[in-house]
Design a protein around this motif. Structure first.
Motif, mmCIF file in Angstrom:
data_model
loop_
_atom_site.group_PDB
_atom_site.id
_atom_site.type_symbol
_atom_site.label_atom_id
_atom_site.label_comp_id
_atom_site.label_asym_id
_atom_site.label_seq_id
_atom_site.Cartn_x
_atom_site.Cartn_y
_atom_site.Cartn_z
ATOM 1 N N ALA A 40 105.458 100.229 64.846
ATOM 2 C CA ALA A 40 104.332 99.289 64.891
ATOM 3 C C ALA A 40 104.176 98.635 63.537
ATOM 4 O O ALA A 40 104.292 99.298 62.503
ATOM 5 C CB ALA A 40 103.044 100.014 65.273
ATOM 6 N N SER A 41 103.913 97.336 63.529
ATOM 7 C CA SER A 41 103.620 96.610 62.298
ATOM 8 C C SER A 41 102.139 96.261 62.282
ATOM 9 O O SER A 41 101.593 95.761 63.273
ATOM 10 C CB SER A 41 104.455 95.334 62.198
ATOM 11 N N VAL A 42 101.488 96.558 61.144
ATOM 12 C CA VAL A 42 100.047 96.379 60.996
ATOM 13 C C VAL A 42 99.783 95.577 59.736
ATOM 14 O O VAL A 42 100.317 95.900 58.667
ATOM 15 C CB VAL A 42 99.322 97.745 60.906
ATOM 16 N N ILE A 43 98.960 94.534 59.837
ATOM 17 C CA ILE A 43 98.599 93.755 58.659
ATOM 18 C C ILE A 43 97.169 94.082 58.241
ATOM 19 O O ILE A 43 96.357 94.537 59.046
ATOM 20 C CB ILE A 43 98.768 92.236 58.887
ATOM 21 N N THR A 44 96.873 93.828 56.967
ATOM 22 C CA THR A 44 95.548 94.143 56.445
ATOM 23 C C THR A 44 94.492 93.124 56.878
ATOM 24 O O THR A 44 93.296 93.376 56.724
ATOM 25 C CB THR A 44 95.578 94.255 54.908
ATOM 26 N N TYR A 45 94.895 91.980 57.405
ATOM 27 C CA TYR A 45 93.946 91.016 57.967
ATOM 28 C C TYR A 45 93.536 91.519 59.345
ATOM 29 O O TYR A 45 94.342 91.521 60.295
ATOM 30 C CB TYR A 45 94.596 89.636 58.074
ATOM 31 N N GLY A 46 92.294 92.002 59.446
ATOM 32 C CA GLY A 46 91.798 92.485 60.724
ATOM 33 C C GLY A 46 92.323 93.825 61.167
ATOM 34 O O GLY A 46 92.088 94.229 62.306
ATOM 35 N N ALA A 47 93.062 94.536 60.278
ATOM 36 C CA ALA A 47 93.745 95.779 60.691
ATOM 37 C C ALA A 47 94.512 95.527 61.991
ATOM 38 O O ALA A 47 94.502 96.320 62.931
ATOM 39 C CB ALA A 47 92.766 96.926 60.847
ATOM 40 N N THR A 48 95.191 94.377 62.015
ATOM 41 C CA THR A 48 95.789 93.822 63.226
ATOM 42 C C THR A 48 97.191 94.362 63.478
ATOM 43 O O THR A 48 98.034 94.384 62.579
ATOM 44 C CB THR A 48 95.846 92.291 63.113
ATOM 45 N N ASN A 139 104.789 107.634 59.684
ATOM 46 C CA ASN A 139 104.349 107.389 61.056
ATOM 47 C C ASN A 139 102.853 107.107 61.187
ATOM 48 O O ASN A 139 102.332 107.082 62.305
ATOM 49 C CB ASN A 139 104.713 108.586 61.940
ATOM 50 N N ALA A 140 102.146 106.892 60.070
ATOM 51 C CA ALA A 140 100.702 106.677 60.169
ATOM 52 C C ALA A 140 100.204 105.793 59.040
ATOM 53 O O ALA A 140 100.758 105.777 57.942
ATOM 54 C CB ALA A 140 99.959 108.012 60.149
ATOM 55 N N ILE A 141 99.127 105.066 59.332
ATOM 56 C CA ILE A 141 98.465 104.248 58.316
ATOM 57 C C ILE A 141 96.960 104.304 58.550
ATOM 58 O O ILE A 141 96.491 104.249 59.694
ATOM 59 C CB ILE A 141 98.961 102.783 58.339
ATOM 60 N N THR A 142 96.209 104.456 57.467
ATOM 61 C CA THR A 142 94.750 104.430 57.517
ATOM 62 C C THR A 142 94.247 103.257 56.707
ATOM 63 O O THR A 142 94.649 103.063 55.552
ATOM 64 C CB THR A 142 94.145 105.736 56.962
ATOM 65 N N LEU A 143 93.379 102.451 57.322
ATOM 66 C CA LEU A 143 92.783 101.294 56.668
ATOM 67 C C LEU A 143 91.272 101.446 56.685
ATOM 68 O O LEU A 143 90.705 102.101 57.568
ATOM 69 C CB LEU A 143 93.178 99.995 57.358
ATOM 70 N N SER A 144 90.603 100.817 55.707
ATOM 71 C CA SER A 144 89.150 100.917 55.631
ATOM 72 C C SER A 144 88.529 99.550 55.385
ATOM 73 O O SER A 144 89.157 98.648 54.827
ATOM 74 C CB SER A 144 88.732 101.886 54.528
ATOM 75 N N TYR A 145 87.282 99.424 55.817
ATOM 76 C CA TYR A 145 86.506 98.208 55.571
ATOM 77 C C TYR A 145 85.042 98.610 55.432
ATOM 78 O O TYR A 145 84.539 99.468 56.170
ATOM 79 C CB TYR A 145 86.668 97.202 56.712
ATOM 80 N N THR A 146 84.349 98.001 54.487
ATOM 81 C CA THR A 146 82.913 98.208 54.311
ATOM 82 C C THR A 146 82.181 96.933 54.706
ATOM 83 O O THR A 146 82.410 95.870 54.122
ATOM 84 C CB THR A 146 82.569 98.589 52.864
ATOM 85 N N SER A 147 81.348 97.055 55.708
ATOM 86 C CA SER A 147 80.576 95.919 56.228
ATOM 87 C C SER A 147 79.184 95.954 55.621
ATOM 88 O O SER A 147 78.452 96.949 55.751
ATOM 89 C CB SER A 147 80.493 96.007 57.755
ATOM 90 N N ALA A 148 78.797 94.882 54.942
ATOM 91 C CA ALA A 148 77.525 94.847 54.215
ATOM 92 C C ALA A 148 76.326 94.916 55.153
ATOM 93 O O ALA A 148 76.383 94.465 56.311
ATOM 94 C CB ALA A 148 77.444 93.572 53.374
ATOM 95 N N ASP A 149 75.257 95.478 54.665
ATOM 96 C CA ASP A 149 73.983 95.487 55.382
ATOM 97 C C ASP A 149 73.587 94.043 55.695
ATOM 98 O O ASP A 149 73.559 93.184 54.808
ATOM 99 C CB ASP A 149 72.920 96.159 54.511
ATOM 100 N N HIS A 161 86.747 103.555 58.823
ATOM 101 C CA HIS A 161 88.150 103.924 58.631
ATOM 102 C C HIS A 161 88.839 103.906 59.991
ATOM 103 O O HIS A 161 88.295 104.419 60.977
ATOM 104 C CB HIS A 161 88.284 105.314 58.020
ATOM 105 N N VAL A 162 90.029 103.325 60.021
ATOM 106 C CA VAL A 162 90.839 103.295 61.238
ATOM 107 C C VAL A 162 92.228 103.829 60.905
ATOM 108 O O VAL A 162 92.838 103.403 59.921
ATOM 109 C CB VAL A 162 90.953 101.865 61.809
ATOM 110 N N THR A 163 92.708 104.762 61.727
ATOM 111 C CA THR A 163 94.055 105.303 61.546
ATOM 112 C C THR A 163 94.903 105.009 62.774
ATOM 113 O O THR A 163 94.479 105.285 63.904
ATOM 114 C CB THR A 163 94.017 106.823 61.308
ATOM 115 N N TYR A 164 96.074 104.432 62.541
ATOM 116 C CA TYR A 164 97.084 104.272 63.582
ATOM 117 C C TYR A 164 98.183 105.311 63.323
ATOM 118 O O TYR A 164 98.696 105.406 62.205
ATOM 119 C CB TYR A 164 97.731 102.885 63.530
ATOM 120 N N THR A 165 98.547 106.066 64.353
ATOM 121 C CA THR A 165 99.601 107.072 64.237
ATOM 122 C C THR A 165 100.584 106.906 65.385
ATOM 123 O O THR A 165 100.173 106.691 66.536
ATOM 124 C CB THR A 165 99.017 108.498 64.284
ATOM 125 N N ILE A 166 101.870 107.017 65.089
ATOM 126 C CA ILE A 166 102.905 107.035 66.124
ATOM 127 C C ILE A 166 103.459 108.449 66.204
ATOM 128 O O ILE A 166 104.001 108.973 65.223
ATOM 129 C CB ILE A 166 104.035 106.035 65.833
#
Length: 346
Positions: A40-48, A139-149, A161-166
């Motif tokens: 799987a290929s994952v980009i940092t834009y949108g954790a897409t 086989n895994a990647i964890t990405l994070s994003y902080t959404s402002a109040d 935090h979102v983790t994709y694992t194969i």
């Protein structure tokens, strides 16, 4: 660790630049894989998720829709009906009626980006944010994003935090964790469009199974009425596999999360995809938001039958229906979701 495993590990850690935003930020692409050839290929834009390659008859098949360039992803959000290809959706997947909801007596107004309603988090949801890579392995990647109040009108600063694992049995596992500084509502999903015959094909000859006997009734604008309908003896009864409908935009209620909630099968490639989730519903969508206007990967002209979404999530507009499973995330509590897509050769 054997030599070929070491090489496999090192190669996967190498990030590629997928594009540069107007503010100069680089969007990176990481590829994760297992020893059986699934990747799987994952980009940092949108954790897409931009690509999901599955070993099949005659070679690998890329089973998700997407684009070859960052600019195409950015431009897609300006279309009359954005497709949200492969992105993480938040803060609230699905619709909120008129963008209004109340928490502990306090009224909130979220951004109304879909007529008078809020859809998939507002004008600039999580799919349009640049995420940080927290950790990556073979086989895994964890990405994070902080959404402002206050972002898009939602209360509380969200740390996500979102983790994709194969896995080695060809399973793509997605896990989400989130906390908030204030009581808020949160409903996340992953918005990949699947096609087991490859992203250049159509899905109407693939078999769809949904392990659900109930759906949400909605108005023509997609807002739930609050009623729950049985699917017995109607076109939404997919408890036995049937060819994919050419149009569906429906929330199926999940009563038993210990068994698969859905599956998709292609006779052409011999692939079967099985969906599991801990969420109370899966929203199934065919229609593509493409309308013959989107050119995807490898110069492919996408159409309304190019893919099917399985949006594992809570119910749309749940904050305005007290009898729906709650999407309230209280300050100090942790949100957790786990959804998986397993691929096998029949």
């Amino acid at each position: 660790m054997e030599k070929n495993q070491i090489s496999h590990f090192v190669d996967t850690l190498d990030a590629k630049t997928f594009g540069i935003l107007t503010d100069g930020k680089a969007v990176l692409c990481h590829t994760i894989s297992n020893m059986r050839g699934m990747e799987a290929s994952v980009i940092t834009y949108g954790a897409t998720i931009t690509s999901l390659q599955i070993p099949a008859q005659g070679g690998k098949v890329d089973v998700v829709l997407g684009f070859d360039s960052l600019q195409s992803y950015i431009d897609s959000y300006s279309l009359p009906s954005a497709p949200y290809f492969g992105a993480i959706i938040g803060r609230y997947s699905g619709r909120i009626k008129k963008g209004k909801f109340t928490i502990d007596g306090e009224k909130y107004q979220a951004a109304s980006n879909h007529g008078e309603h809020t859809l998939h988090g507002g004008f600039e949801g999580f799919g349009q944010k640049v995420w940080q890579v927290e950790n990556v392995s073979a086989n895994a990647i964890t990405l994070s994003y902080t959404s402002a109040d206050g972002e898009e009108g939602f209360p509380g600063e969200i740390t996500l935090h979102v983790t994709y694992t194969i896995s080695e049995d060809n399973k793509l596992v997605m896990q989400y964790w989130a906390t908030s500084t204030k009581d808020t509502v949160l409903n996340l999903t992953q918005h990949s469009y699947f096609n087991l015959a490859g992203h250049s094909q159509t899905i109407e000859k693939q078999k769809l199974f949904i392990n659900s006997h109930k759906i949400l009734e909605t108005k023509p604008n997609g807002i739930p009425t609050g009623l729950i309908l049985k699917v017995d003896n109607c076109p939404f009864d997919l408890t036995t596999p049937k060819y994919c409908p050419t149009k569906i935009d429906t929330t199926f209620i999940i009563d038993d999360n210990t068994v698969p909630v859905a599956s998709l099968t292609s006779e052409e490639t011999g692939l079967k995809m099985t969906v599991r989730t801990n969420q109370p519903s899966v929203h199934v969508y065919v229609g593509g938001n493409c309308f013959g206007k989107i050119k995807g990967k490898e110069d492919t002209q996408y159409n309304t039958l190019s893919g099917i979404c399985f949006e594992a999530q809570h119910y749309p507009d749940a904050p305005n229906h007290p009898h729906f499973p709650s999407t309230l995330l209280k300050k100090g509590e942790e949100y957790h979701q786990k959804t998986s897509f397993k691929f096998e050769q029949l």
